[in-house]
Design an enzyme around this catalytic site. Structure first.
Site, PDB file in Angstrom:
ATOM      1  N   CYS A 116       0.850  -1.196   0.000  1.00  0.00           N
ATOM      2  CA  CYS A 116       0.000   0.000   0.000  1.00  0.00           C
ATOM      3  C   CYS A 116       0.881   1.240   0.000  1.00  0.00           C
ATOM      4  CB  CYS A 116      -0.933   0.011   1.209  1.00  0.00           C
ATOM      5  SG  CYS A 116      -0.051   0.180   2.783  1.00  0.00           S
ATOM      6  N   CYS A 171       3.463   1.556   2.796  1.00  0.00           N
ATOM      7  CA  CYS A 171       4.776   0.925   2.601  1.00  0.00           C
ATOM      8  C   CYS A 171       5.694   1.870   1.819  1.00  0.00           C
ATOM      9  CB  CYS A 171       4.629  -0.387   1.826  1.00  0.00           C
ATOM     10  SG  CYS A 171       3.584  -1.617   2.628  1.00  0.00           S
ATOM     11  N   ASP A 203      13.930  29.525 -28.772  1.00  0.00           N
ATOM     12  CA  ASP A 203      13.345  30.000 -27.519  1.00  0.00           C
ATOM     13  C   ASP A 203      13.794  29.197 -26.300  1.00  0.00           C
ATOM     14  OD1 ASP A 203      11.613  32.026 -28.737  1.00  0.00           O
ATOM     15  OD2 ASP A 203      10.563  30.330 -29.594  1.00  0.00           O
ATOM     16  N   ASP A 262       5.949  33.224 -28.602  1.00  0.00           N
ATOM     17  CA  ASP A 262       6.748  33.418 -29.807  1.00  0.00           C
ATOM     18  C   ASP A 262       5.751  33.456 -30.970  1.00  0.00           C
ATOM     19  OD1 ASP A 262       9.070  33.443 -31.506  1.00  0.00           O
ATOM     20  OD2 ASP A 262       8.642  31.340 -31.942  1.00  0.00           O
TER      21      ASP A 262
END
Length: 696
Positions: A15, A18, A594, A409
């Site tokens: 689970c 743990c 960019d 851009d």
């Protein structure tokens, strides 16, 4: 020493509790970028010293787990499957509960109740006790400590009552067994639910598990896609899945790229086209050459990005982590105080004091707090991926929540990136055929959209062949080249003032020989995107390297008021910094010129070339060219953050209300265990709503 990512396969996690134990252990040791997933049995962390690995493995195994070498280990033994433990315990717990409903003498026999409870208690000791002991020993007490103390208290209390013949009021075997059985039920439901939250990654991984038709010695050899090597020639038939990234050598086909880009309309592929592993050939056949295989393929990079994204915690999770880290000791202290106060300050007696203390232990649920953020992030990232949006981490989701500015851009972002040559003006009587030849030779060496459009536009026109010795790209400026006769060329944006209608200049030996007018079209949904952003209270900004007149024209059509034109990459960085000082800023560009600005912004979004620089520089990659993906990204991010906040609220509220109620004796321990088991499921269920809920 550079940090390196360590990946381990760990079995035995049942689970999220743990996983939290291992997570706390690794963070306590000072490791960074810790990711522990019990659903996929993966543990990842960064370290600069690989020599510590053997000790880390030993520490994880001391917690009661097993580190295995194989990423696909053998199946879990029958007796160790949590589902089988649940069934086993339920068979013994059911008769114990019947004595509360029926006055049958046999069911009220203390020795029979002990006999029925003992197997369940032993399973609980093996499942919760080992984990609880190991977590305490390693200084990271987990939820199993509370479950083990609660169930053990009920068992020992009942055992004393049985052998000292203290009567039925001292028998709580059903409480012990029910706590263990219900928490196991919670583990099963939790694991199945979390498996659903990770389904997006698993769905993508299935696309890697296919065969490929390799052309060898004139025949066809069927091999696994994982065995394909760069340079292999592969045949992909109609209905087949493209096994790896490649370049089409021959054939013509329609390829459905929805699994990767989210684009539902099939794309036509022919000679020289690139294909992506994981896409489906709808119509036609292709012969391709493998160009990117294994971890270098786009699909593998997407899967790796999504896994790493789960490790990037949103700042909102830090509060939950802090509370969860001190939660267990606080709950044990509250349980002890409950017992002491109930026993000494009231006339309830030891029995009631014990039951109230046990109820406090089992009603507490740090698991829900631990699950609140990662489950929502996993589902949000998965939904985004299915829409062709790759988000690199949960921290990105929170960063866009209060966005004030979106910087665009122009070329390839707000415009189509498909250019046409409007006009070529030869300067000083230069030979137009030489100009065309030089443009073609230079731009054939570039991958820029404008370059490809120029080459395509000049095909079939009379031109003088120019043979180049070298060509280099200067980002944000253009291309420099030298031909075999020693002539130097520059093709790109010019610093000196030229006619505004012409946006490219060609120089030969530093002398202007031509001006080229190139234009592209605005994307049909660009205006709608800008209008939507304004409605969301976000200011759109145009940030481009193109000329002022062209930027102003595009901005006017789209309704953008703030324009920054003729920007070099370093100029864009300064503009991004200016807006970041005013508020949260997103930069949207093509991921190449960019790249610095994408990295500098609070969130960088790449609209183009997702297979290259964008993956390194941007926080978000939009795999299709539909601008509505930007809106979808913002919507999914906002709803994911909203879900995280809802989950944390319910997780905290649950404990704030439930613990005092249990301490005052208004909650039976069995009801508490049931409520604890389902609190996890409620949090996960709220996260799973993200898969289908309308985002707006």
């Amino acid at each position: 020493m550079a940090e390196q990512l360590v990946e381990l396969n760990v079995t035995g996690m049942h689970c999220n509790n743990c996983a939290m134990s291992i997570h706390k252990l690794l963070e306590k040791k000072g490791f960074q970028n810790v990711l522990v997933s019990f659903a996929s049995e993966e543990v990842k962390f960064s370290t600069a010293d690989s020599a510590v690995l053997p000790q880390v493995i030993k520490d994880i195994e001391n917690l009661g787990f097993k580190v295995v070498d194989d990423a696909h280990p053998i199946a879990t033994p029958f007796y160790d499957k949590v589902e089988n433990k649940l069934i086993f315990c339920a068979l013994f717990t059911a008769p114990l509960l019947l004595h509360m409903l029926f006055p049958w003498h046999l069911l009220h026999n203390p020795l029979l109740q002990l006999t029925l409870c003992l197997p369940v208690f032993l399973v609980g000791c093996q499942h919760f006790g080992k984990s609880a002991f190991s977590s305490v020993k390693n200084g990271v007490p987990n939820m199993d400590v509370l479950i083990f103390i609660g169930s053990s208290s009920a068992f020992i209390y009942s055992l004393v009552g049985t052998f000292q013949h203290l009567g039925e009021s001292y028998l709580f075997y059903e409480t012990c067994a029910t706590i263990i059985t219900l928490v196991l039920l919670g583990n099963v439901l939790e694991k199945r639910s979390v498996n659903q939250t990770t389904s997006a990654v698993k769905d993508l991984m299935k696309f890697q598990q296919v065969n490929a038709n390799r052309v060898i010695n004139g025949g066809i050899e069927i091999i696994s896609a994982s065995a394909v090597e760069t340079g292999n020639i592969l045949l992909v038939n109609e209905g087949d899945q493209v096994p790896v990234d490649g370049e089409v050598l021959s054939g013509d086909a329609l390829v459905n790229e929805a699994t990767i880009t989210g684009e539902s309309i099939p794309v036509n592929k022919s000679k020289y086209s690139t294909v992506i592993g994981g896409t489906i050939v709808h119509q036609g056949n292709l012969k391709i050459m493998a160009t990117k295989v294994g971890s270098n393929s786009l699909l593998s990079q997407i899967i790796d990005l999504m896994k790493k994204a789960q490790a990037a915690k949103p700042p909102v999770q830090k509060l939950g982590d802090k509370v969860a880290s001190i939660f267990v000791p606080i709950v044990i202290l509250i349980a002890l105080l409950t017992f002491v106060i109930t026993y000494f300050a009231t006339d309830a007696g030891a029995q009631r004091a014990m039951m109230n203390a046990i109820a406090v232990l089992v009603i507490s649920c740090p698991c829900a707090m631990g699950l609140a953020t990662p489950t929502a992030v996993m589902v949000g990232l998965g939904r985004a991926a299915k829409n062709g949006i790759l988000i690199k981490g949960g921290d990105t989701i929170e960063a866009v929540a209060n966005t004030k500015y979106v910087l665009f851009d122009k070329t390839g972002t707000l415009t189509t990136g498909k250019f046409s040559i409007n006009d070529i003006k030869a300067a000083n009587g230069s030979d137009i055929e030489l100009i065309r030849g030089a443009i073609t030779a230079i731009e054939e060496r570039s991958n820029h959209p404008i370059a490809k459009s120029l080459v395509t536009g000049l095909q079939g026109q009379p031109q003088q062949k120019v043979i180049l010795m070298s060509a280099t790209e200067e980002k944000g400026l253009g291309m420099r080249a030298e031909d075999i006769e020693g002539n130097n060329y520059f093709l790109g944006t010019a610093k000196q003032k030229t006619d505004d209608n012409f946006n490219l200049s060609l120089y030969r030996n530093q002398i202007l020989i031509a001006q080229i007018s190139v234009d592209d079209t605005i994307k049909p949904d660009a205006a709608k995107l800008i209008a939507t952003l304004k409605k969301m209270g976000i200011t759109p900004i145009l940030l481009s390297g193109d000329k002022k007149s062209r930027c102003a024209s595009v901005a006017k059509i789209l309704g953008i008021e703030d324009v920054h034109a003729e920007m070099l990459p370093e100029d864009k960085l300064k503009v991004v910094d200016i807006y970041r000082e005013k508020g949260k800023t997103i930069m949207i560009g093509d991921g190449i010129n960019d790249a610095p600005a994408l990295t500098q912004a609070d969130v960088g979004v790449s609209m183009n070339d997702a297979s290259h620089i964008a993956i390194q520089s941007a926080s978000v990659i939009l795999l299709n060219t539909d601008l509505q993906s930007v809106v979808k990204f913002l919507q999914i991010s906002r709803h994911t953050l909203l879900t995280i906040k809802q989950n944390l609220f319910w997780a905290f509220a649950y404990n704030i209300i439930a613990i005092p109620v249990a301490a005052m004796g208004f909650l039976n321990p069995m009801v508490g265990a049931l409520a604890m088991a389902f609190s996890d499921v409620i949090v996960i269920g709220n996260s799973l709503r993200l898969k289908i809920k309308k985002v707006h």
